[in-house]
Write a protein that holds these residues in place. Structure first.
Motif, short mmCIF file in Angstrom:
data_model
loop_
_atom_site.label_atom_id
_atom_site.label_comp_id
_atom_site.label_asym_id
_atom_site.label_seq_id
_atom_site.Cartn_x
_atom_site.Cartn_y
_atom_site.Cartn_z
N VAL A 49 -24.68 -0.86 24.59
CA VAL A 49 -23.23 -0.93 24.67
C VAL A 49 -22.64 -0.03 23.59
CG1 VAL A 49 -23.14 -3.00 23.18
CG2 VAL A 49 -21.18 -2.42 24.64
N GLU A 50 -21.67 0.79 23.98
CA GLU A 50 -20.91 1.59 23.02
C GLU A 50 -19.52 0.98 22.92
OE1 GLU A 50 -19.56 6.20 22.32
OE2 GLU A 50 -18.67 5.03 23.95
N ALA A 51 -19.11 0.65 21.69
CA ALA A 51 -17.80 0.05 21.46
C ALA A 51 -17.05 0.88 20.44
CB ALA A 51 -17.97 -1.39 20.95
N GLU A 52 -15.76 1.11 20.71
CA GLU A 52 -14.94 1.78 19.72
C GLU A 52 -14.79 0.88 18.50
OE1 GLU A 52 -12.22 4.91 22.21
OE2 GLU A 52 -11.36 2.92 21.87
N SER A 53 -14.49 1.49 17.36
CA SER A 53 -14.59 0.77 16.09
C SER A 53 -13.55 -0.32 15.90
CB SER A 53 -14.52 1.75 14.92
OG SER A 53 -13.30 2.48 14.95
N GLY A 54 -12.49 -0.30 16.70
CA GLY A 54 -11.49 -1.35 16.59
C GLY A 54 -11.74 -2.54 17.51
N ALA A 55 -12.83 -2.48 18.30
CA ALA A 55 -13.18 -3.62 19.16
C ALA A 55 -13.50 -4.83 18.29
CB ALA A 55 -14.37 -3.26 20.04
N VAL A 56 -12.97 -5.98 18.66
CA VAL A 56 -13.19 -7.20 17.89
C VAL A 56 -14.55 -7.77 18.26
CG1 VAL A 56 -12.34 -9.54 17.47
CG2 VAL A 56 -10.71 -7.65 17.73
N MET A 57 -15.32 -8.13 17.26
CA MET A 57 -16.67 -8.62 17.49
C MET A 57 -16.70 -9.81 18.43
SD MET A 57 -19.00 -6.70 16.09
CE MET A 57 -20.41 -7.82 16.08
N ALA A 58 -15.74 -10.72 18.30
CA ALA A 58 -15.72 -11.91 19.16
C ALA A 58 -15.63 -11.52 20.64
CB ALA A 58 -14.56 -12.82 18.78
N ASP A 59 -14.82 -10.51 20.95
CA ASP A 59 -14.69 -10.04 22.33
C ASP A 59 -15.98 -9.39 22.81
OD1 ASP A 59 -12.06 -10.90 22.23
OD2 ASP A 59 -11.27 -8.91 21.72
N PHE B 211 0.84 -1.20 0.00
CA PHE B 211 0.00 0.00 0.00
C PHE B 211 0.87 1.24 0.00
CE2 PHE B 211 -2.68 3.29 1.93
CZ PHE B 211 -3.86 3.13 1.21
N ARG B 212 0.67 2.09 -1.00
CA ARG B 212 1.42 3.34 -1.10
C ARG B 212 0.68 4.41 -0.31
NH1 ARG B 212 3.63 -0.14 -3.05
NH2 ARG B 212 4.31 0.01 -0.89
N GLY B 213 1.09 4.58 0.93
CA GLY B 213 0.46 5.55 1.81
C GLY B 213 0.54 5.06 3.24
N LEU B 214 -0.44 5.44 4.04
CA LEU B 214 -0.48 5.11 5.46
C LEU B 214 -1.53 4.04 5.74
CD1 LEU B 214 0.21 5.75 8.50
CD2 LEU B 214 -1.64 7.46 8.39
N VAL B 215 -1.13 2.95 6.39
CA VAL B 215 -2.07 1.96 6.90
C VAL B 215 -2.20 2.18 8.41
CG1 VAL B 215 -2.49 -0.49 7.36
CG2 VAL B 215 -1.70 0.25 5.10
N ILE B 216 -3.45 2.36 8.85
CA ILE B 216 -3.74 2.58 10.27
C ILE B 216 -4.34 1.29 10.83
CG2 ILE B 216 -5.00 3.99 11.94
CD1 ILE B 216 -5.28 6.08 9.58
N LEU B 217 -3.62 0.62 11.71
CA LEU B 217 -4.15 -0.59 12.34
C LEU B 217 -5.05 -0.16 13.50
CD1 LEU B 217 -4.06 -3.70 12.36
CD2 LEU B 217 -2.22 -3.53 14.04
N ASN B 218 -6.33 -0.43 13.36
CA ASN B 218 -7.32 0.06 14.31
C ASN B 218 -7.43 -0.87 15.51
OD1 ASN B 218 -9.39 1.31 15.64
ND2 ASN B 218 -10.93 1.02 14.04
N ARG B 219 -6.83 -0.46 16.62
CA ARG B 219 -6.92 -1.20 17.87
C ARG B 219 -7.64 -0.39 18.93
NH1 ARG B 219 -6.34 -4.70 14.91
NH2 ARG B 219 -4.69 -6.29 14.78
N ALA B 220 -8.48 0.56 18.49
CA ALA B 220 -9.32 1.32 19.41
C ALA B 220 -10.45 0.40 19.88
CB ALA B 220 -9.88 2.56 18.71
N ASN B 221 -10.40 -0.07 21.13
CA ASN B 221 -11.32 -1.15 21.53
C ASN B 221 -12.00 -0.93 22.88
OD1 ASN B 221 -9.17 -1.53 23.24
ND2 ASN B 221 -8.58 -3.53 22.43
N GLN B 222 -12.10 0.31 23.31
CA GLN B 222 -12.77 0.56 24.59
C GLN B 222 -14.27 0.31 24.47
OE1 GLN B 222 -11.66 4.32 26.38
NE2 GLN B 222 -9.56 4.13 25.64
N ILE B 223 -14.85 -0.24 25.54
CA ILE B 223 -16.27 -0.61 25.56
C ILE B 223 -16.92 0.01 26.79
CG2 ILE B 223 -17.89 -2.54 25.73
CD1 ILE B 223 -15.77 -4.27 24.31
#
Length: 306
Positions: free
Chosen positions: A87-97, A68-80
């Motif tokens: 329930v409010e979950a940040e977008s990086g929260a894993v559905m299984a959790d 990828f030519r540019g910036l890859v942002i790994l989304n680990r924002a997972n506060q619940i």
């Protein structure tokens, strides 16, 4: 150009971050651990005019061999955050959790999506769906969404309702319009005995294991082609004799023909060649046009959905 972001990394291989285990390096790579860091990374890339891609679990995508030519942002924002039956979950929260936590609280609504690798943001992007408990209809994640906090291309951060997303089958506004970033989402759940929720989770996991190849043994991105109502993409692929067919180290799954699996060392080029072969043969022999539901990401990947 050097982006003004903390912990920025260069030339990061992306294959380990995708369920396909395929993908070349990103020019720039950063991990966002909360919604503020996610928004800051996106805004920084926009300010500097740099292409960016937000990566969650890495499912439902095919990453280019060239990266990828540019910036890859790994989304680990997972506060619940919990409030009564929402329930409010940040977008990086894993559905299984999130599913596990809702089950433990005796709250129903998310158990239908057990076994599907996705973050909350990715789940909204495709309006995550699965068969209902009676296996006769489809349940959609969008149906239980109350609101979401999003970063818009020109209007900053706003809170929006369900209608904003224009949900459809395997579809949302996030797929149709570039630049909308989900920071967090709030879901409405329903009280239910924990044992009943866990029985449904187990039933869904068993159903998926019987029909879908095991990701730990045969890496894949999930279903490759969109559903054709009443026909089934997998059945069409099997009908034209391609089940089990292999190009390089990519193979049409012998368990479910709508999956293309990585037999070890497969490239994006291998997968694309199989996709194009499937489309050609199915169109010629059955008249149906198969449209990929996976997302092609990165350098030199041409669209194959035409």
């Amino acid at each position: 150009m050097v982006l003004a972001l903390p912990n920025l990394q260069r030339d990061m291989p992306l294959a380990p971050y995708t369920t396909y285990k395929i993908g070349g390096p990103a020019d720039y790579f950063v991990i966002a651990s909360n919604r503020d860091e996610l928004a800051n990374a996106v805004l920084t890339a926009r300010k500097d005019g740099m292409p960016y891609f937000i990566l969650g679990t890495g499912a439902n995508i095919l990453m280019s061999d060239a990266g990828f030519r540019g910036l890859v942002i790994l989304n680990r924002a997972n506060q619940i955050h919990w409030q009564d039956t929402t329930v409010e979950a940040e977008s990086g929260a894993v559905m299984a959790d999130l599913i596990e936590q809702t089950a433990a609280r005796g709250l129903s609504g998310l158990e239908h999506y057990a076994g599907i690798p996705s973050t909350v943001g990715g789940a909204l992007w495709q309006n995550l769906h699965f068969l209902s408990p009676d296996r006769q209809s489809t349940v959609y994640l969008g149906d239980i969404l109350l609101s979401a906090q999003v970063l818009l291309p020109d209007a900053g951060i706003q809170t929006v309702d369900r209608e904003f997303f224009r949900f459809g089958y395997d579809q949302s506004r996030l797929r149709l319009e570039k630049g909308i970033v989900v920071l967090a989402a709030t879901f409405a759940l329903t009280p239910k005995p924990e044992d009943e929720i866990r029985r449904q989770i187990e039933a869904n996991l068993v159903w998926r294991a019987e029909k879908h190849p095991d990701l730990t043994r045969f890496p894949s991105c999930g279903s490759v082609f969109k559903k054709i109502e009443g026909v089934g993409a997998g059945r069409l692929i099997e009908k034209v004799g391609l089940k089990g067919y292999r190009i390089g180290n990519a193979q049409i799954s012998e368990q479910h023909a709508n999956f293309i699996v990585n037999r070890g060392g497969a490239t994006a080029a291998d997968v694309l060649a199989l996709i194009e072969l499937i489309q050609k043969k199915v169109k010629e022999e059955t008249g149906y046009r198969l449209e990929p539901e996976i997302r092609l990401v990165g350098e030199n990947l041409k669209e194959v959905a035409e």
